[in-house]
Design a protein around this motif. Structure first.
Motif, PDB file in Angstrom:
ATOM      1  N   GLU A 164       0.847  -1.187   0.000  1.00  0.00           N
ATOM      2  CA  GLU A 164       0.000   0.000   0.000  1.00  0.00           C
ATOM      3  C   GLU A 164       0.883   1.238   0.000  1.00  0.00           C
ATOM      4  OE1 GLU A 164      -2.606  -0.243   3.317  1.00  0.00           O
ATOM      5  OE2 GLU A 164      -3.719  -1.980   2.542  1.00  0.00           O
ATOM      6  N   ASP A 165       0.359   2.334  -0.573  1.00  0.00           N
ATOM      7  CA  ASP A 165       1.145   3.556  -0.664  1.00  0.00           C
ATOM      8  C   ASP A 165       0.918   4.445   0.552  1.00  0.00           C
ATOM      9  OD1 ASP A 165      -1.032   5.791  -1.569  1.00  0.00           O
ATOM     10  OD2 ASP A 165      -1.489   3.834  -2.444  1.00  0.00           O
ATOM     11  N   GLY A 166       1.866   5.388   0.764  1.00  0.00           N
ATOM     12  CA  GLY A 166       1.744   6.336   1.870  1.00  0.00           C
ATOM     13  C   GLY A 166       3.101   6.877   2.278  1.00  0.00           C
ATOM     14  N   GLY A 167       3.126   8.084   2.821  1.00  0.00           N
ATOM     15  CA  GLY A 167       4.356   8.675   3.317  1.00  0.00           C
ATOM     16  C   GLY A 167       5.147   9.399   2.240  1.00  0.00           C
ATOM     17  N   MET A 168       6.362   9.797   2.623  1.00  0.00           N
ATOM     18  CA  MET A 168       7.272  10.528   1.742  1.00  0.00           C
ATOM     19  C   MET A 168       8.417   9.619   1.322  1.00  0.00           C
ATOM     20  SD  MET A 168       6.171  13.728   1.473  1.00  0.00           S
ATOM     21  CE  MET A 168       7.607  14.739   1.135  1.00  0.00           C
ATOM     22  N   ALA A 169       8.881   9.760   0.097  1.00  0.00           N
ATOM     23  CA  ALA A 169       9.951   8.901  -0.412  1.00  0.00           C
ATOM     24  C   ALA A 169      11.321   9.454  -0.032  1.00  0.00           C
ATOM     25  CB  ALA A 169       9.855   8.779  -1.930  1.00  0.00           C
ATOM     26  N   SER A 170      12.239   8.549   0.303  1.00  0.00           N
ATOM     27  CA  SER A 170      13.630   8.908   0.577  1.00  0.00           C
ATOM     28  C   SER A 170      14.542   8.020  -0.245  1.00  0.00           C
ATOM     29  CB  SER A 170      13.955   8.746   2.071  1.00  0.00           C
ATOM     30  OG  SER A 170      15.346   8.895   2.295  1.00  0.00           O
ATOM     31  N   TYR A 171      15.126   8.572  -1.309  1.00  0.00           N
ATOM     32  CA  TYR A 171      16.077   7.814  -2.118  1.00  0.00           C
ATOM     33  C   TYR A 171      17.327   7.476  -1.307  1.00  0.00           C
ATOM     34  CZ  TYR A 171      13.356   9.142  -6.279  1.00  0.00           C
ATOM     35  OH  TYR A 171      12.366   9.313  -7.214  1.00  0.00           O
ATOM     36  N   THR A 172      17.728   8.396  -0.432  1.00  0.00           N
ATOM     37  CA  THR A 172      18.915   8.159   0.401  1.00  0.00           C
ATOM     38  C   THR A 172      18.735   6.918   1.249  1.00  0.00           C
ATOM     39  OG1 THR A 172      19.524  10.499   0.492  1.00  0.00           O
ATOM     40  CG2 THR A 172      20.331   9.083   2.269  1.00  0.00           C
ATOM     41  N   ASN A 173      17.582   6.810   1.904  1.00  0.00           N
ATOM     42  CA  ASN A 173      17.313   5.653   2.750  1.00  0.00           C
ATOM     43  C   ASN A 173      17.253   4.378   1.931  1.00  0.00           C
ATOM     44  OD1 ASN A 173      15.261   3.695   4.147  1.00  0.00           O
ATOM     45  ND2 ASN A 173      15.983   5.046   5.782  1.00  0.00           N
ATOM     46  N   ALA A 174      16.564   4.429   0.783  1.00  0.00           N
ATOM     47  CA  ALA A 174      16.382   3.233  -0.040  1.00  0.00           C
ATOM     48  C   ALA A 174      17.705   2.719  -0.596  1.00  0.00           C
ATOM     49  CB  ALA A 174      15.413   3.536  -1.176  1.00  0.00           C
ATOM     50  N   LEU A 175      18.516   3.612  -1.137  1.00  0.00           N
ATOM     51  CA  LEU A 175      19.780   3.185  -1.735  1.00  0.00           C
ATOM     52  C   LEU A 175      20.763   2.701  -0.673  1.00  0.00           C
ATOM     53  CD1 LEU A 175      20.085   6.011  -4.392  1.00  0.00           C
ATOM     54  CD2 LEU A 175      19.852   3.575  -4.884  1.00  0.00           C
ATOM     55  N   THR A 176      20.787   3.364   0.493  1.00  0.00           N
ATOM     56  CA  THR A 176      21.643   2.896   1.581  1.00  0.00           C
ATOM     57  C   THR A 176      21.256   1.486   1.995  1.00  0.00           C
ATOM     58  OG1 THR A 176      21.962   5.154   2.406  1.00  0.00           O
ATOM     59  CG2 THR A 176      22.421   3.350   3.941  1.00  0.00           C
ATOM     60  N   PHE A 177      19.948   1.240   2.082  1.00  0.00           N
ATOM     61  CA  PHE A 177      19.428  -0.088   2.426  1.00  0.00           C
ATOM     62  C   PHE A 177      19.918  -1.124   1.414  1.00  0.00           C
ATOM     63  CE2 PHE A 177      16.306  -3.458   2.037  1.00  0.00           C
ATOM     64  CZ  PHE A 177      15.953  -3.771   3.338  1.00  0.00           C
ATOM     65  N   ALA A 178      19.830  -0.805   0.130  1.00  0.00           N
ATOM     66  CA  ALA A 178      20.210  -1.758  -0.915  1.00  0.00           C
ATOM     67  C   ALA A 178      21.710  -2.028  -0.909  1.00  0.00           C
ATOM     68  CB  ALA A 178      19.768  -1.232  -2.281  1.00  0.00           C
ATOM     69  N   TYR A 179      22.514  -0.980  -0.827  1.00  0.00           N
ATOM     70  CA  TYR A 179      23.966  -1.160  -0.803  1.00  0.00           C
ATOM     71  C   TYR A 179      24.405  -1.956   0.428  1.00  0.00           C
ATOM     72  CZ  TYR A 179      25.025   2.008  -4.713  1.00  0.00           C
ATOM     73  OH  TYR A 179      25.144   2.584  -5.962  1.00  0.00           O
ATOM     74  N   ASP A 180      23.817  -1.648   1.579  1.00  0.00           N
ATOM     75  CA  ASP A 180      24.158  -2.391   2.795  1.00  0.00           C
ATOM     76  C   ASP A 180      23.770  -3.864   2.662  1.00  0.00           C
ATOM     77  OD1 ASP A 180      25.312  -0.304   4.180  1.00  0.00           O
ATOM     78  OD2 ASP A 180      23.460   0.279   5.210  1.00  0.00           O
ATOM     79  N   ALA A 181      22.645  -4.119   1.982  1.00  0.00           N
ATOM     80  CA  ALA A 181      22.207  -5.507   1.784  1.00  0.00           C
ATOM     81  C   ALA A 181      23.213  -6.270   0.919  1.00  0.00           C
ATOM     82  CB  ALA A 181      20.822  -5.536   1.145  1.00  0.00           C
ATOM     83  N   PHE A 182      23.745  -5.615  -0.119  1.00  0.00           N
ATOM     84  CA  PHE A 182      24.778  -6.259  -0.938  1.00  0.00           C
ATOM     85  C   PHE A 182      26.004  -6.604  -0.094  1.00  0.00           C
ATOM     86  CE2 PHE A 182      22.921  -4.479  -5.016  1.00  0.00           C
ATOM     87  CZ  PHE A 182      22.727  -5.718  -5.597  1.00  0.00           C
ATOM     88  N   LYS A 183      26.413  -5.678   0.772  1.00  0.00           N
ATOM     89  CA  LYS A 183      27.582  -5.927   1.613  1.00  0.00           C
ATOM     90  C   LYS A 183      27.313  -7.050   2.608  1.00  0.00           C
ATOM     91  CE  LYS A 183      30.472  -2.912   2.796  1.00  0.00           C
ATOM     92  NZ  LYS A 183      31.237  -1.814   3.417  1.00  0.00           N
ATOM     93  N   GLN A 184      26.111  -7.060   3.180  1.00  0.00           N
ATOM     94  CA  GLN A 184      25.752  -8.132   4.109  1.00  0.00           C
ATOM     95  C   GLN A 184      25.755  -9.481   3.398  1.00  0.00           C
ATOM     96  OE1 GLN A 184      21.856  -7.735   5.850  1.00  0.00           O
ATOM     97  NE2 GLN A 184      21.892  -9.795   6.709  1.00  0.00           N
ATOM     98  N   PHE A 185      25.209  -9.502   2.199  1.00  0.00           N
ATOM     99  CA  PHE A 185      25.138 -10.750   1.431  1.00  0.00           C
ATOM    100  C   PHE A 185      26.537 -11.268   1.126  1.00  0.00           C
ATOM    101  CE2 PHE A 185      24.283 -12.946  -2.768  1.00  0.00           C
ATOM    102  CZ  PHE A 185      23.640 -14.034  -2.203  1.00  0.00           C
ATOM    103  N   GLU A 186      27.434 -10.373   0.744  1.00  0.00           N
ATOM    104  CA  GLU A 186      28.806 -10.787   0.425  1.00  0.00           C
ATOM    105  C   GLU A 186      29.502 -11.338   1.660  1.00  0.00           C
ATOM    106  OE1 GLU A 186      32.426 -11.457  -1.556  1.00  0.00           O
ATOM    107  OE2 GLU A 186      30.334 -11.259  -2.210  1.00  0.00           O
ATOM    108  N   GLY A 187      29.212 -10.768   2.827  1.00  0.00           N
ATOM    109  CA  GLY A 187      29.900 -11.197   4.036  1.00  0.00           C
ATOM    110  C   GLY A 187      29.368 -12.473   4.642  1.00  0.00           C
ATOM    111  N   THR A 188      28.149 -12.884   4.279  1.00  0.00           N
ATOM    112  CA  THR A 188      27.539 -14.040   4.931  1.00  0.00           C
ATOM    113  C   THR A 188      27.161 -15.172   3.989  1.00  0.00           C
ATOM    114  OG1 THR A 188      25.344 -13.014   4.750  1.00  0.00           O
ATOM    115  CG2 THR A 188      26.593 -12.594   6.772  1.00  0.00           C
TER     116      THR A 188
END
Length: 271
Positions: A164-188
């Motif tokens: 469902e939609d709602g709220g304000m979008a934050s590209y900074t938050n979204a991209l940080t989440f994705a990049y951190d997920a790549f790093k987590q995946f590589e480490g584990t």
């Protein structure tokens, strides 16, 4: 018929000779296929194409596993879906359809996950249990990315449909989440997990003006995430300013596309 397809059928006629030579060299070959980027396909041996009565022929060779695996390298992919308040109604419907079409292009050599964002970001499945084929099953989410298997795709589709939609979008938050997920995946990740090849972020949004400069500076300086390419899609009949989406794609070696209608999804979604 489309002149581009007619021209393709003409220049690809020489493939018939290759098909024949392959069969003469290996008589166990039951079928051989050739699919082109423009959408036409050759089959050997020839057969009458059957379309069920009263149904539209939606078969697309470019979405078949044999075409995908033969035309692109395996990928580790994180899909980011803007679910802020401005993405509503028809735009959100088109976005959900586009993301599911993208996931459908992936094969079992690819690893994927989908996150939705507004001011915060989270995985759409979030390791919750879903009903699949009358059995309780959950996404294999011990890792940020999961194999693009039929079961995992089905679970992602169900989770996407519930957004469902709602709220304000934050590209900074979204991209940080994705990049951190790549790093987590590589480490584990364990041996055999992950495509260990191309890494991509696919960002779907109706547009915005926030330029996440510090995020790109930080992760472009990291040896593991500097090779991640960002592909952006401006979605909806009337996308708001999209210059930032273009800049994201251009600065990372990705590609920017516009999807204004549901009918344009199939031609825009190619990986």
């Amino acid at each position: 018929m489309n002149p581009e397809i007619l021209n393709g059928l003409h220049w690809s006629a020489t493939v018939d000779r290759v098909f024949q030579e392959n069969f003469e060299g290996d008589s166990t070959l039951a079928w051989q296929y050739f699919g082109a980027q423009t959408g036409f396909m050759r089959v050997y041996p020839a057969t009458t194409w059957y379309v069920p009565p009263n149904l539209i022929d939606l078969y697309d060779a470019r979405l078949r596993p044999w075409y995908v695996q033969g035309s692109v390298s395996p990928k580790d992919m994180i899909i980011l879906m803007d679910r802020s308040g401005s993405v509503h109604g028809q735009t959100f419907t088109i976005m959900k359809w586009a993301v599911k079409t993208l996931i459908d292009t992936l094969g079992e050599n690819d690893f994927v996950n989908v996150a939705a964002f507004n001011s915060t970001t989270e995985w759409v499945n979030n390791c919750s249990y879903c009903e699949v084929n009358n059995t309780t099953d959950n996404l294999e989410c011990t890792q940020p990315l999961v194999q693009a298997s039929t079961t995992n795709k089905k679970l992602l589709f169900q989770a996407i449909d519930k957004l469902e939609d709602g709220g304000m979008a934050s590209y900074t938050n979204a991209l940080t989440f994705a990049y951190d997920a790549f790093k987590q995946f590589e480490g584990t990740r364990k041996e055999g997990e992950g495509a260990n090849c191309h890494k991509t972020i696919m960002l779907f949004s109706d547009g915005g003006t926030e330029w996440p400069e510090e995020v790109f500076k930080k992760f472009h300086a990291d040896n593991y995430t500097k090779s991640v390419r960002v592909f952006t899609y401006a979605v909806g009949p009337h996308p708001i300013p999209t210059a930032v989406l273009k800049q994201m794609a251009c600065s990372t070696g990705g590609k920017y596309s516009v999807i204004t209608t549901r009918s344009s999804v199939r031609t825009k979604i190619q990986v």
